[in-house]
Design a protein around this motif. Structure first.
Motif, mmCIF file in Angstrom:
data_model
loop_
_atom_site.group_PDB
_atom_site.id
_atom_site.type_symbol
_atom_site.label_atom_id
_atom_site.label_comp_id
_atom_site.label_asym_id
_atom_site.label_seq_id
_atom_site.Cartn_x
_atom_site.Cartn_y
_atom_site.Cartn_z
ATOM 1 N N SER A 108 -20.763 5.903 -3.568
ATOM 2 C CA SER A 108 -20.653 4.877 -2.534
ATOM 3 C C SER A 108 -19.217 4.791 -2.030
ATOM 4 N N GLY A 109 -19.034 4.172 -0.872
ATOM 5 C CA GLY A 109 -17.696 3.994 -0.325
ATOM 6 C C GLY A 109 -16.788 3.203 -1.243
ATOM 7 N N SER A 110 -17.320 2.156 -1.869
ATOM 8 C CA SER A 110 -16.494 1.369 -2.789
ATOM 9 C C SER A 110 -16.138 2.179 -4.030
ATOM 10 N N ASP A 111 -17.070 3.037 -4.502
ATOM 11 C CA ASP A 111 -16.763 3.902 -5.642
ATOM 12 C C ASP A 111 -15.698 4.935 -5.285
ATOM 13 N N MET A 112 -15.700 5.394 -4.027
ATOM 14 C CA MET A 112 -14.661 6.325 -3.582
ATOM 15 C C MET A 112 -13.291 5.666 -3.693
ATOM 16 N N PHE A 113 -13.201 4.421 -3.246
ATOM 17 C CA PHE A 113 -11.950 3.674 -3.337
ATOM 18 C C PHE A 113 -11.547 3.502 -4.794
ATOM 19 N N GLU A 114 -12.501 3.056 -5.635
ATOM 20 C CA GLU A 114 -12.208 2.796 -7.042
ATOM 21 C C GLU A 114 -11.835 4.062 -7.813
ATOM 22 N N SER A 115 -12.298 5.218 -7.350
ATOM 23 C CA SER A 115 -11.961 6.470 -8.030
ATOM 24 C C SER A 115 -10.554 6.953 -7.675
ATOM 25 N N GLY A 116 -9.895 6.263 -6.746
ATOM 26 C CA GLY A 116 -8.576 6.713 -6.303
ATOM 27 C C GLY A 116 -8.683 7.967 -5.449
ATOM 28 N N MET A 117 -9.829 8.093 -4.755
ATOM 29 C CA MET A 117 -10.102 9.261 -3.896
ATOM 30 C C MET A 117 -10.036 10.565 -4.693
ATOM 31 N N ARG A 118 -10.657 10.546 -5.874
ATOM 32 C CA ARG A 118 -10.764 11.744 -6.710
ATOM 33 C C ARG A 118 -12.235 12.015 -6.966
ATOM 34 N N GLY A 119 -12.573 13.278 -7.069
ATOM 35 C CA GLY A 119 -13.952 13.675 -7.349
ATOM 36 C C GLY A 119 -14.670 14.142 -6.097
#
Length: 143
Positions: A118-129
């Motif tokens: 999800s977009g929020s998970d992208m943010f929380e991952s620090g744009m990694r993965g």
């Protein structure tokens, strides 16, 4: 917005992918407009050239597209974000949503895929993965 003219003849072709999945290709004037895999209908790159904002879009560098064309998924470090990344940068994008990829300096999409998170998970991952699992791209067999 009319994607398919009312009186045009659409051709439907049944396909089997290299991974053994059944699919359908919907073509108009010999150009693939949509394709269906596992009962999910995706727009083709061709139709997104005419309607680039039909699905959420990610921008990347031309060098990254070379990797995508070789079979890689779009990794989040390769995404170009305008401004600061926030929890709402990607709107309400959910994992599995259909999205497209374009190259920096050109709004025409070059690939179609599904959001890996999800977009929020992208943010929380620090744009990694992984950001987008690629399904179809400019220059592939469907093109």
């Amino acid at each position: 917005m009319q994607l398919i003219p009312a009186k045009e003849e659409m051709k439907i072709t049944k396909i089997y992918t290299h991974s053994g999945e059944n699919g359908l290709i919907y073509s108009l004037h010999k150009n693939p407009i949509f394709f269906e895999i596992d009962r999910v209908v995706y727009p083709s790159v061709y139709i997104l050239w005419q309607y680039p904002y039909l699905v959420p879009n990610f921008t990347t560098w031309p060098e990254v597209f070379k990797k995508i064309a070789g079979g890689a998924d779009l990794m989040l470090p390769g995404v170009i974000a305008r401004g600061q990344i926030t929890p709402t940068t990607f709107g309400n994008l959910q994992k599995g949503d259909i999205c497209s990829v374009n190259l920096n300096g050109n709004r025409a999409p070059v690939a179609i895929g599904t959001a890996a998170m999800s977009g929020s998970d992208m943010f929380e991952s620090g744009m990694r993965g992984k950001g987008v699992h690629m399904i179809h791209m400019y220059g592939d067999e469907l093109w």
